[in-house]
Design an enzyme around this catalytic site. Structure first.
Site, PDB file in Angstrom:
ATOM      1  N   ARG A 267     -33.734  25.756 -34.320  1.00  0.00           N
ATOM      2  CA  ARG A 267     -33.271  24.771 -33.331  1.00  0.00           C
ATOM      3  C   ARG A 267     -31.975  25.296 -32.704  1.00  0.00           C
ATOM      4  NH1 ARG A 267     -29.503  20.516 -33.190  1.00  0.00           N
ATOM      5  NH2 ARG A 267     -30.150  18.639 -32.075  1.00  0.00           N
ATOM      6  N   LEU A 268     -32.056  25.683 -31.439  1.00  0.00           N
ATOM      7  CA  LEU A 268     -30.896  26.227 -30.753  1.00  0.00           C
ATOM      8  C   LEU A 268     -30.053  25.070 -30.230  1.00  0.00           C
ATOM      9  CD1 LEU A 268     -32.363  29.294 -28.826  1.00  0.00           C
ATOM     10  CD2 LEU A 268     -31.689  29.077 -31.220  1.00  0.00           C
ATOM     11  N   ASP A 269     -28.994  24.768 -30.971  1.00  0.00           N
ATOM     12  CA  ASP A 269     -28.165  23.604 -30.673  1.00  0.00           C
ATOM     13  C   ASP A 269     -27.302  23.856 -29.438  1.00  0.00           C
ATOM     14  OD1 ASP A 269     -26.786  21.035 -31.438  1.00  0.00           O
ATOM     15  OD2 ASP A 269     -25.083  22.422 -31.544  1.00  0.00           O
ATOM     16  N   ALA A 270     -27.299  22.875 -28.531  1.00  0.00           N
ATOM     17  CA  ALA A 270     -26.418  22.893 -27.355  1.00  0.00           C
ATOM     18  C   ALA A 270     -26.520  24.198 -26.575  1.00  0.00           C
ATOM     19  CB  ALA A 270     -24.965  22.644 -27.778  1.00  0.00           C
ATOM     20  N   VAL A 271     -27.675  24.815 -26.563  1.00  0.00           N
ATOM     21  CA  VAL A 271     -27.824  26.145 -25.995  1.00  0.00           C
ATOM     22  C   VAL A 271     -27.664  26.152 -24.472  1.00  0.00           C
ATOM     23  CG1 VAL A 271     -30.336  26.049 -25.720  1.00  0.00           C
ATOM     24  CG2 VAL A 271     -29.213  28.255 -26.153  1.00  0.00           C
TER      25      VAL A 271
END
Length: 587
Positions: free
Chosen positions: A241-245
């Site tokens: 899960r790429l957070d705030a990407v």
């Protein structure tokens, strides 16, 4: 099962190099490509850079995700990750194929999203052995907090001292620079002044002054994160899960959202991750308007999954207004997904119910009405700053259980459980992979004490359960926690048995009337499994649907898979308040 497959690139080296040439024009892309590929060796079916092709299904109708913190359940003198594993074994069995454990690393703030050490499990939760034990049970989703680090990480301490690694890891700007177009979800000042051996520097802080943004213009930062990804892969992580990407790449005089280099970095990560593990998945966390969110699919070469961010506010508003027009119109406009891509459908998460994804859909009156009702049910509203210098509503902070207390018509009523389950039934039937937040699974109420203690609106929906106390509630048939949990688990079991709910299966939205949400799910053409009509009364009144208002192919005798009863569609359809049906036609 649909043959959704992954294909390794014809020439991995050339593909990686091509990405890097665009991200870092003018730098030695050959050297960077070799360095990046070396991190991920051995590759799937091949230890060199040549092509290999795999036909490995990414998902099926059995995919259902659970979202939880590592310490959502605690026992005295027990590691919380072991308690979580115990809960999965004792209560959820095989209901969930994916478990998303929210950031489980040492952190300084934001409930884990200000990471201090990416390579270590927070010792208050457990260790990597505990993480791997959960990953042996299901596919593990973990957060790659890629936009920023904690201000207390070793890298930032080195930055302040002018040492490596870290000296050039963070975004610094001249405070006189034009940053007026920058979009961010916070009202705090964007820049933080920091003393360094070279004098004061101003670091970029999209979210808080404890969360300092990384500078991916420095390729060493990218290489560091590729090493972190490999470390996660080695410890059982399969879903990233790429957070705030969306905020990853910064350029003055732009919004600093969704810039081209950001998309290229995601594509590079996918290329390398899949070469190492073809079943691994990237999901982007981009809480932005729907059209912008869809861009993270790329052309089928970027994220395999994106969060369906408009769904929570649309579904919440549908349930409390008893009016399906908004959600039906929106669902009809949703583009079909490409091969090897799908939506992650959810109603609630550790964050609030985001309002930004529906800014283009809700009128000012609708937005105000929903916000006022949620405040009446104990919610708070978080805001963000825009160029108008006003605090604009950004998200509703409330537990989903309390959000379903009543409607705009009668406020609180006696249909809370029915309304809550109806919302989940709609979500479970829609195209995509469903994800259920642990506090929705458990019917957890607003935690006002935690919100006040932490002085954080989001904490209201981040309760920490004492596991023995929870067990007592789950075995008590008169307790709403028991009723919600076992009703949801029964729905999950039924869903997993229907190929029509495969993430790639077809979907048709019907516009029957404003009291009904209805759609058809059709399995892959190669499957002999039945087509399903999913029909839901979203009001607190009984509803009769005349035969003529049903889709033409659904006017004969059918079977409701939820109640396991025959239904006579040829005489119309009667639904009790908030009743849902998954209907298949009898032969």
């Amino acid at each position: 099962m649909n043959n959704t497959t992954l294909k390794a690139p014809a020439c991995l080296f050339d593909k990686v190099k091509a990405h890097l040439e665009i991200i870092y024009p003018g730098l030695d892309a050959d050297t960077l490509a070799r360095k990046a590929i070396t991190v991920f060796k051995p590759m799937h079916d091949s230890v060199d850079d040549s092509s290999c092709v795999s036909a490995i299904p990414l998902w099926s109708e059995k995919e259902i995700a659970l979202i939880t913190y590592g310490n959502s359940l605690v026992e005295e003198e027990k590691r919380p990750l072991r308690t979580l594993n115990r809960f999965l074994e004792e209560f959820t069995h095989d209901h969930f194929s994916i478990v998303h454990i929210l950031p489980f690393f040492p952190y300084s703030s934001d409930d884990g999203f200000a990471v201090m050490d990416y390579y270590t499990v927070n010792p208050s939760l457990g260790d990597w052995a505990d993480i791997r034990k959960i990953s042996d049970r299901c596919r593990l989703m973990a957060d790659l907090v890629v936009n920023h680090t904690s201000s207390r990480t070793r890298w930032f301490e080195n930055f302040k001292k002018g040492r490596h690694p870290g000296k050039d890891y963070y975004v610094t700007v001249d405070p006189e620079c034009d940053l007026s177009q920058v979009i961010r979800p916070r009202t705090t000042p964007l820049l933080r002044e920091v003393a360094t051996p070279d004098g004061p520097r101003y670091v970029w802080c999209t979210f808080s002054h404890d969360q300092v943004d990384l500078d991916f213009k420095n390729p060493e930062v990218l290489m560091e994160f590729l090493s972190i990804i490999r470390h996660y892969l080695d410890n059982g992580v399969q879903v990233f899960r790429l957070d705030a990407v969306a905020f990853l790449w910064k350029e003055a005089c732009t919004t600093c959202l969704h810039l081209g280099q950001t998309h290229k970095i995601i594509k590079l990560m996918r290329t390398l991750i899949q070469a190492h593990d073809p079943r691994a998945i990237i999901i982007t966390e981009t809480n932005v308007p729907a059209r912008e969110n869809l861009s993270y699919f790329g052309i089928g070469d970027e994220a395999q999954m994106i969060y369906n961010f408009p769904l929570p506010p649309f579904l919440l508003n549908t349930m409390v207004t008893g009016n399906s027009k908004g959600i039906t119109d929106w669902l009809k406009t949703m583009p079909d997904t490409m091969e090897s891509t799908t939506y992650l459908n959810f109603i609630a998460s550790h964050d609030g119910i985001g309002l930004r994804p529906v800014e283009d859909y809700f009128s000012r009156q609708e937005m105000t009405q929903l916000i006022d009702l949620m405040k009446a049910f104990g919610g708070r509203i978080s805001t963000r700053a825009l160029n108008d210098h006003k605090d604009n509503p950004y998200e509703i902070n409330i537990s989903l259980w309390d959000a379903m207390k009543g409607t705009i018509h009668g406020r609180e009523d006696n249909f809370q459980i029915e309304r809550f389950l109806c919302a989940h039934t709609i979500m479970l039937g829609l195209k995509g992979i469903p994800a259920i937040y642990i506090h929705s699974l458990l019917g957890t109420e607003n935690d006002y004490e935690r919100r006040e203690n932490l002085q954080s609106n989001r904490a209201v929906n981040r309760h920490i359960w004492n596991y023995p106390d929870l067990c007592k509630k789950l075995i008590n048939p008169d307790d709403h926690h028991h009723q919600v949990f076992f009703a949801l688990c029964a729905l999950l079991d039924k869903r997993k048995q229907q190929p029509a709910f495969h993430p790639d299966a077809g979907q048709i939205i019907f516009n029957i009337n404003r009291k009904i949400v209805a759609f058809q799910r059709r399995p892959n053409k190669k499957s002999n499994a039945p087509v399903l009509l999913c029909i839901h009364n979203i009001t607190d009144q009984a509803v009769t649907i005349p035969r003529k208002d049903l889709p033409e192919q659904w006017q004969r005798t059918g079977v409701d898979l939820i109640l396991e009863k025959t239904v006579q569609l040829d005489t119309g359809l009667n639904l009790a308040p908030y009743q849902c049906m998954w209907i298949t036609m009898t032969k």
